[in-house]
Design a protein around this motif. Structure first.
Motif, PDB file in Angstrom:
ATOM      1  N   ASP B  65      95.698  -6.221  10.907  1.00  0.00           N
ATOM      2  CA  ASP B  65      96.675  -5.143  10.822  1.00  0.00           C
ATOM      3  C   ASP B  65      96.249  -4.056  11.822  1.00  0.00           C
ATOM      4  O   ASP B  65      95.175  -3.462  11.677  1.00  0.00           O
ATOM      5  N   SER B  66      97.087  -3.835  12.846  1.00  0.00           N
ATOM      6  CA  SER B  66      96.680  -2.914  13.908  1.00  0.00           C
ATOM      7  C   SER B  66      96.531  -1.479  13.411  1.00  0.00           C
ATOM      8  O   SER B  66      95.896  -0.653  14.054  1.00  0.00           O
ATOM      9  N   GLU B  67      97.108  -1.170  12.236  1.00  0.00           N
ATOM     10  CA  GLU B  67      97.029   0.196  11.703  1.00  0.00           C
ATOM     11  C   GLU B  67      95.815   0.408  10.793  1.00  0.00           C
ATOM     12  O   GLU B  67      95.458   1.541  10.476  1.00  0.00           O
ATOM     13  N   ALA B  68      95.199  -0.696  10.348  1.00  0.00           N
ATOM     14  CA  ALA B  68      94.163  -0.567   9.309  1.00  0.00           C
ATOM     15  C   ALA B  68      92.841  -0.039   9.866  1.00  0.00           C
ATOM     16  O   ALA B  68      92.443  -0.382  10.980  1.00  0.00           O
ATOM     17  N   ASP B  69      92.162   0.789   9.057  1.00  0.00           N
ATOM     18  CA  ASP B  69      90.861   1.333   9.462  1.00  0.00           C
ATOM     19  C   ASP B  69      89.838   0.222   9.663  1.00  0.00           C
ATOM     20  O   ASP B  69      88.981   0.301  10.533  1.00  0.00           O
ATOM     21  N   GLU B  70      89.927  -0.825   8.818  1.00  0.00           N
ATOM     22  CA  GLU B  70      88.925  -1.899   8.928  1.00  0.00           C
ATOM     23  C   GLU B  70      89.042  -2.627  10.272  1.00  0.00           C
ATOM     24  O   GLU B  70      88.066  -3.134  10.793  1.00  0.00           O
ATOM     25  N   THR B  71      90.263  -2.656  10.849  1.00  0.00           N
ATOM     26  CA  THR B  71      90.428  -3.281  12.165  1.00  0.00           C
ATOM     27  C   THR B  71      89.608  -2.520  13.200  1.00  0.00           C
ATOM     28  O   THR B  71      88.953  -3.103  14.068  1.00  0.00           O
ATOM     29  N   ARG B  72      89.648  -1.197  13.067  1.00  0.00           N
ATOM     30  CA  ARG B  72      88.851  -0.364  13.973  1.00  0.00           C
ATOM     31  C   ARG B  72      87.361  -0.743  13.868  1.00  0.00           C
ATOM     32  O   ARG B  72      86.665  -0.834  14.875  1.00  0.00           O
ATOM     33  N   ARG B  73      86.901  -0.971  12.645  1.00  0.00           N
ATOM     34  CA  ARG B  73      85.473  -1.335  12.465  1.00  0.00           C
ATOM     35  C   ARG B  73      85.172  -2.712  13.061  1.00  0.00           C
ATOM     36  O   ARG B  73      84.137  -2.908  13.683  1.00  0.00           O
ATOM     37  N   HIS B  74      86.111  -3.659  12.894  1.00  0.00           N
ATOM     38  CA  HIS B  74      85.887  -5.004  13.449  1.00  0.00           C
ATOM     39  C   HIS B  74      85.774  -4.965  14.978  1.00  0.00           C
ATOM     40  O   HIS B  74      85.160  -5.825  15.591  1.00  0.00           O
ATOM     41  N   PHE B  75      86.427  -3.978  15.602  1.00  0.00           N
ATOM     42  CA  PHE B  75      86.450  -3.905  17.065  1.00  0.00           C
ATOM     43  C   PHE B  75      85.382  -2.969  17.638  1.00  0.00           C
ATOM     44  O   PHE B  75      85.381  -2.678  18.818  1.00  0.00           O
ATOM     45  N   GLU B  76      84.456  -2.519  16.773  1.00  0.00           N
ATOM     46  CA  GLU B  76      83.463  -1.546  17.243  1.00  0.00           C
ATOM     47  C   GLU B  76      82.526  -2.113  18.306  1.00  0.00           C
ATOM     48  O   GLU B  76      82.148  -1.433  19.241  1.00  0.00           O
ATOM     49  N   SER B  77      82.146  -3.369  18.123  1.00  0.00           N
ATOM     50  CA  SER B  77      81.190  -3.990  19.057  1.00  0.00           C
ATOM     51  C   SER B  77      81.397  -5.495  19.024  1.00  0.00           C
ATOM     52  O   SER B  77      82.102  -6.016  18.148  1.00  0.00           O
ATOM     53  N   LEU B  78      80.747  -6.172  19.942  1.00  0.00           N
ATOM     54  CA  LEU B  78      80.830  -7.633  19.946  1.00  0.00           C
ATOM     55  C   LEU B  78      80.227  -8.205  18.657  1.00  0.00           C
ATOM     56  O   LEU B  78      80.756  -9.159  18.087  1.00  0.00           O
ATOM     57  N   ALA B  79      79.135  -7.585  18.187  1.00  0.00           N
ATOM     58  CA  ALA B  79      78.477  -8.068  16.970  1.00  0.00           C
ATOM     59  C   ALA B  79      79.423  -7.953  15.770  1.00  0.00           C
ATOM     60  O   ALA B  79      79.498  -8.867  14.943  1.00  0.00           O
ATOM     61  N   ALA B  80      80.160  -6.850  15.694  1.00  0.00           N
ATOM     62  CA  ALA B  80      81.118  -6.666  14.589  1.00  0.00           C
ATOM     63  C   ALA B  80      82.240  -7.697  14.680  1.00  0.00           C
ATOM     64  O   ALA B  80      82.682  -8.255  13.672  1.00  0.00           O
ATOM     65  N   LEU B  81      82.661  -7.955  15.900  1.00  0.00           N
ATOM     66  CA  LEU B  81      83.722  -8.942  16.124  1.00  0.00           C
ATOM     67  C   LEU B  81      83.244 -10.340  15.720  1.00  0.00           C
ATOM     68  O   LEU B  81      83.983 -11.119  15.110  1.00  0.00           O
ATOM     69  N   GLN B  82      81.997 -10.623  16.034  1.00  0.00           N
ATOM     70  CA  GLN B  82      81.424 -11.930  15.692  1.00  0.00           C
ATOM     71  C   GLN B  82      81.347 -12.104  14.169  1.00  0.00           C
ATOM     72  O   GLN B  82      81.661 -13.182  13.649  1.00  0.00           O
ATOM     73  N   ALA B  83      80.981 -11.037  13.468  1.00  0.00           N
ATOM     74  CA  ALA B  83      80.921 -11.093  12.005  1.00  0.00           C
ATOM     75  C   ALA B  83      82.315 -11.362  11.440  1.00  0.00           C
ATOM     76  O   ALA B  83      82.482 -12.140  10.489  1.00  0.00           O
ATOM     77  N   LEU B  84      83.322 -10.733  12.034  1.00  0.00           N
ATOM     78  CA  LEU B  84      84.707 -10.951  11.598  1.00  0.00           C
ATOM     79  C   LEU B  84      85.108 -12.417  11.775  1.00  0.00           C
ATOM     80  O   LEU B  84      85.675 -13.035  10.865  1.00  0.00           O
ATOM     81  N   VAL B  85      84.803 -12.956  12.949  1.00  0.00           N
ATOM     82  CA  VAL B  85      85.206 -14.341  13.245  1.00  0.00           C
ATOM     83  C   VAL B  85      84.490 -15.307  12.301  1.00  0.00           C
ATOM     84  O   VAL B  85      85.095 -16.249  11.769  1.00  0.00           O
ATOM     85  N   GLU B  86      83.196 -15.070  12.074  1.00  0.00           N
ATOM     86  CA  GLU B  86      82.444 -15.958  11.167  1.00  0.00           C
ATOM     87  C   GLU B  86      83.025 -15.918   9.763  1.00  0.00           C
ATOM     88  O   GLU B  86      83.104 -16.938   9.076  1.00  0.00           O
ATOM     89  N   ALA B  87      83.465 -14.764   9.313  1.00  0.00           N
ATOM     90  CA  ALA B  87      83.960 -14.619   7.941  1.00  0.00           C
ATOM     91  C   ALA B  87      85.390 -15.113   7.770  1.00  0.00           C
ATOM     92  O   ALA B  87      85.754 -15.612   6.714  1.00  0.00           O
ATOM     93  N   ARG B  88      86.220 -14.960   8.819  1.00  0.00           N
ATOM     94  CA  ARG B  88      87.665 -15.159   8.587  1.00  0.00           C
ATOM     95  C   ARG B  88      88.311 -16.238   9.452  1.00  0.00           C
ATOM     96  O   ARG B  88      89.524 -16.429   9.374  1.00  0.00           O
ATOM     97  N   ARG B  89      87.533 -16.944  10.235  1.00  0.00           N
ATOM     98  CA  ARG B  89      88.178 -17.952  11.103  1.00  0.00           C
ATOM     99  C   ARG B  89      88.788 -19.062  10.252  1.00  0.00           C
ATOM    100  O   ARG B  89      88.210 -19.485   9.259  1.00  0.00           O
ATOM    101  N   VAL B  90      89.962 -19.519  10.681  1.00  0.00           N
ATOM    102  CA  VAL B  90      90.594 -20.638   9.974  1.00  0.00           C
ATOM    103  C   VAL B  90      90.686 -21.868  10.879  1.00  0.00           C
ATOM    104  O   VAL B  90      91.144 -22.912  10.452  1.00  0.00           O
ATOM    105  N   ASN B  91      90.289 -21.727  12.147  1.00  0.00           N
ATOM    106  CA  ASN B  91      90.234 -22.900  13.025  1.00  0.00           C
ATOM    107  C   ASN B  91      89.181 -22.712  14.107  1.00  0.00           C
ATOM    108  O   ASN B  91      88.540 -21.694  14.187  1.00  0.00           O
TER     109      ASN B  91
END
Lengths: 222, 91
Positions: B65-91
């Motif tokens: 959700d481009s409006e959500a605060d948590e999206t901002r946190r996921h995009f803070e750094s590459l490490a944060a992005l990697q944690a997001l992908v590990e937790a939520r990837r579906v493919n």
């Protein structure tokens, strides 16, 4: 009333393969964009980068109104967006944001902190005449000089043969004034042909006696 | 083994960022996993955020959700992005 207009300076750019066969003077580097910040440069194709380089050279203090014309714009990326839509896929936000006709001037104005008027034109083949009249308007409004750039990007294969195009990516830029440089005059209505940036470059370089658009344009020799 | 997987995903994400955002002057080695991606650090802008969101959706099926605060946190750094992908990837 006769038009009083002068070309004080000009620059050209041709894609590398065209530059090998056409040699106007005052060509900028065939690999343009070296002066643009990398994070802005990445969003422009070569013709867009060359347009920015030419604007920078002809308006070094970023204090002239700028007019940019392109008949077709960045057709490669526009077509890619249309193909995405046809496949039912989302389109690139970057490409959507850059698909407006004034995108190149926008990038240039950010890169150079340019705050004077900016104008982008598409004129269905009458770009050169339109640039002349728009530039003259700014001069008559009191600006001492105006920089006008005319660019065409390379054309995707899907469009080749379907529309008029110079056959290669090319850009020409001119700095106009009311009294400095080489005078531009009109002798009669033109043949209604559509000058490309390459035609304009050849005219500026003295290789053709006149340039036919809506008017027949002559340029005082150096 | 996990360490190797993590490194492989980190490199994959670096390449995804470089390709999706057309960072023609950047190599994977230039991206510091803990540095900010936007503003300072890599210097990405708001259009890049949208483009990156689209790339994550295409590549890993992650919808944000481009409006959500948590999206901002996921995009803070590459490490944060990697944690997001590990937790939520579906493919």
């Amino acid at each position: 009333m006769p038009l009083s207009l002068f070309i004080e300076d000009w620059r050209g750019w041709l894609a590398e393969k065209a530059a090998a066969t056409v040699k106007p003077s005052r060509l900028i580097s065939a690999q343009p964009g070296g002066e643009l910040p990398a994070m802005l440069r990445r969003r422009l194709d070569d013709a867009g980068r060359a347009t920015c380089d030419i604007l920078r050279e002809l308006d070094p203090k970023a204090d002239a109104p700028l007019v940019h014309a392109s008949r077709h714009g960045d057709t490669t990326h526009t077509l890619a967006m249309l193909e995405s839509l046809q496949r039912g896929e989302p389109i690139s936000p970057t490409r959507f944001s850059m698909s407006v006709h004034n995108a190149i001037l926008g990038v240039h104005s950010i890169a150079r902190s340019h705050h004077r008027p900016l104008q982008a034109l598409g004129a269905c083949g009458d770009e050169f005449d339109a640039l002349i009249y728009e530039s003259h308007g700014y001069l008559m409004a009191g600006y001492p000089s105006v920089v006008a750039v005319f660019s065409e990007s390379s054309l995707p294969a899907a469009y080749q043969g379907v529309t008029e195009h110079p056959g290669t990516a090319c850009v020409v830029g001119m700095r106009f004034t009311l009294n400095q440089g080489r005078a531009i005059t009109v002798s009669k209505p033109g043949q209604g042909t559509s000058p490309t940036p390459i035609n304009v470059l050849n005219w500026l370089n003295g290789e053709t006696a006149f340039l036919d658009g809506r008017q027949r344009w002559h340029l005082e020799q150096e | 083994m996990t360490e190797t997987c993590n490194q492989a995903l980190e490199l994959e994400l670096k390449r995804l960022i470089i390709d999706a955002l057309e960072l023609e002057d950047i190599t994977p080695a230039d991206i510091d996993p803990s540095a900010p991606l936007f503003g300072e650090g890599l210097g990405l802008d708001s259009i890049d955020a949208l483009e990156l969101g689209l790339a994550l959706q295409k590549q890993y099926g992650i919808k944000l959700d481009s409006e959500a605060d948590e999206t901002r946190r996921h995009f803070e750094s590459l490490a944060a992005l990697q944690a997001l992908v590990e937790a939520r990837r579906v493919n």
